[in-house]
Design a protein around this motif. Structure first.
Motif, short mmCIF file in Angstrom:
data_model
loop_
_atom_site.label_atom_id
_atom_site.label_comp_id
_atom_site.label_asym_id
_atom_site.label_seq_id
_atom_site.Cartn_x
_atom_site.Cartn_y
_atom_site.Cartn_z
N PHE A 1 36.48 51.02 34.86
CA PHE A 1 36.63 49.69 35.48
C PHE A 1 35.29 48.95 35.48
CE2 PHE A 1 40.40 51.62 37.64
CZ PHE A 1 41.34 50.72 37.15
N LEU B 1 34.68 45.22 34.09
CA LEU B 1 34.15 44.18 34.98
C LEU B 1 32.82 43.65 34.47
CD1 LEU B 1 35.03 45.77 38.45
CD2 LEU B 1 36.04 43.71 37.44
N LEU C 1 32.24 39.80 33.92
CA LEU C 1 31.35 39.10 34.84
C LEU C 1 29.94 38.91 34.31
CD1 LEU C 1 32.43 40.83 38.18
CD2 LEU C 1 33.17 38.62 37.29
N LEU D 1 33.94 48.26 42.20
CA LEU D 1 33.47 47.01 42.77
C LEU D 1 32.12 47.17 43.47
CD1 LEU D 1 36.72 45.45 44.31
CD2 LEU D 1 35.51 44.75 42.23
N VAL E 1 29.36 46.35 41.17
CA VAL E 1 29.27 44.91 40.90
C VAL E 1 28.57 44.18 42.04
CG1 VAL E 1 30.57 42.80 40.50
CG2 VAL E 1 31.31 44.94 39.43
#
Length: 290
Positions: A107, A111, A115, A166, A169
């Motif tokens: 993931f 991402l 991003l 996440l 990130v």
């Protein structure tokens, strides 16, 4: 010191790998998944804040405008992925939940592409394919879908991996302004601020004073959370992030061992192959990033 740094990473991975002992122990006393998450983040937030208030109050200073970063690391990542992870443990098994959590690097790649515009190389794409194939073996979709696990367990496990991703990130933005220790403290503070009212933990407050529950809660927070994160953070000062992440893949191996030894879980040969493939893909991704 580099050898000690690797030892600290092994310690962190081991402490994360035994999380299921505390989670299942608390569940036996009737705590819901949300309440177990709340116990972890609230107690950790209290201990960390108290410790740094005494040691170095400068670490607790942040700009109000930067709260958005900790909403990301604390609420959207830590609180969400813990709930998904513990739910996956309940719906599937410790080993399956742990390996689905380790879809996080896949993931992260996706991402980072969306991003930050990071390039998807042939090696990264191959790692994504291997991760998908390995997970399909672990959850039973392959080689025959007849023995596949419930959809809710699968979605929860993948949700854990996504939530875990996440953190990479949002922490990337937060670390531009603050130290890793400050980010860790406020990650748990923000997670606790949401999980405490959402969990309804006060409704079962009398259970919190039972000695076995106290022992599980302290062990969960002190060992599998605070000490594990501190070991990992200190080690990062001496070795590269990519190498640290590779060593940390010991976590699902420890989790699988705990599931077999303590909870009588069993894995077939296809699932074992899937675990090996996912871990190999994680190692490949981290080497590629490094």
């Amino acid at each position: 010191m580099k050898k000690w740094a690797y030892a600290l990473i092994v310690m962190a991975a081991t402490l994360w790998g035994i999380i299921s002992i505390f989670v299942k122990g608390l569940a036996e006393y009737g705590f819901t998944t949300l309440q177990i998450v709340a116990i972890r983040v609230v107690l950790s937030a209290i201990i960390l804040t108290f410790y740094f208030a005494i040691k170095d109050r400068q670490l607790l200073k942040i700009e109000p405008a930067h709260g958005k970063y900790f909403i990301g690391t604390g609420i959207l990542s830590i609180a969400f992925f813990n709930w998904c992870y513990f739910t996956a443990m309940r719906e599937t098994s410790v080993a399956v939940a742990a390996i689905l959590l380790y879809t996080a690097p896949a993931f992260v790649l996706l991402l980072a592409r969306l991003l930050f515009g990071e390039r998807l190389t042939t090696g990264k794409i191959a790692a994504l394919v291997v991760t998908f194939f390995g997970c399909a073996l672990v959850v039973g979709i392959l080689p025959s879908p007849q023995g596949a696990m419930p959809l809710y367990g699968l979605v929860s496990g993948l949700g854990a991996g996504f939530g875990y991703a996440l953190y990479s990130v949002f922490s990337k933005f937060a670390l531009r302004h603050y130290s890793a220790l400050t980010v860790t403290v406020y990650t748990f503070v923000f997670a606790a601020a949401v999980m405490l009212p959402a969990s309804g933990l006060w409704e079962v407050r009398t259970l919190l004073f039972h000695w076995p529950v106290v022992a599980y809660s302290i062990g969960f927070s002190l060992f599998s959370t605070i000490l594990a994160y501190l070991c990992y953070t200190v080690a990062l000062a001496y070795i590269e992030t990519g190498r640290a992440a590779i060593v940390a893949t010991l976590e699902p191996i420890v989790a699988t061992t705990v599931g077999i030894m303590f909870f009588g879980e069993q894995l077939n040969n296809w699932q074992l192959l899937g675990i090996i493939l996912v871990i190999a893909a994680v190692v490949s991704v981290q080497r590629n990033r490094e």
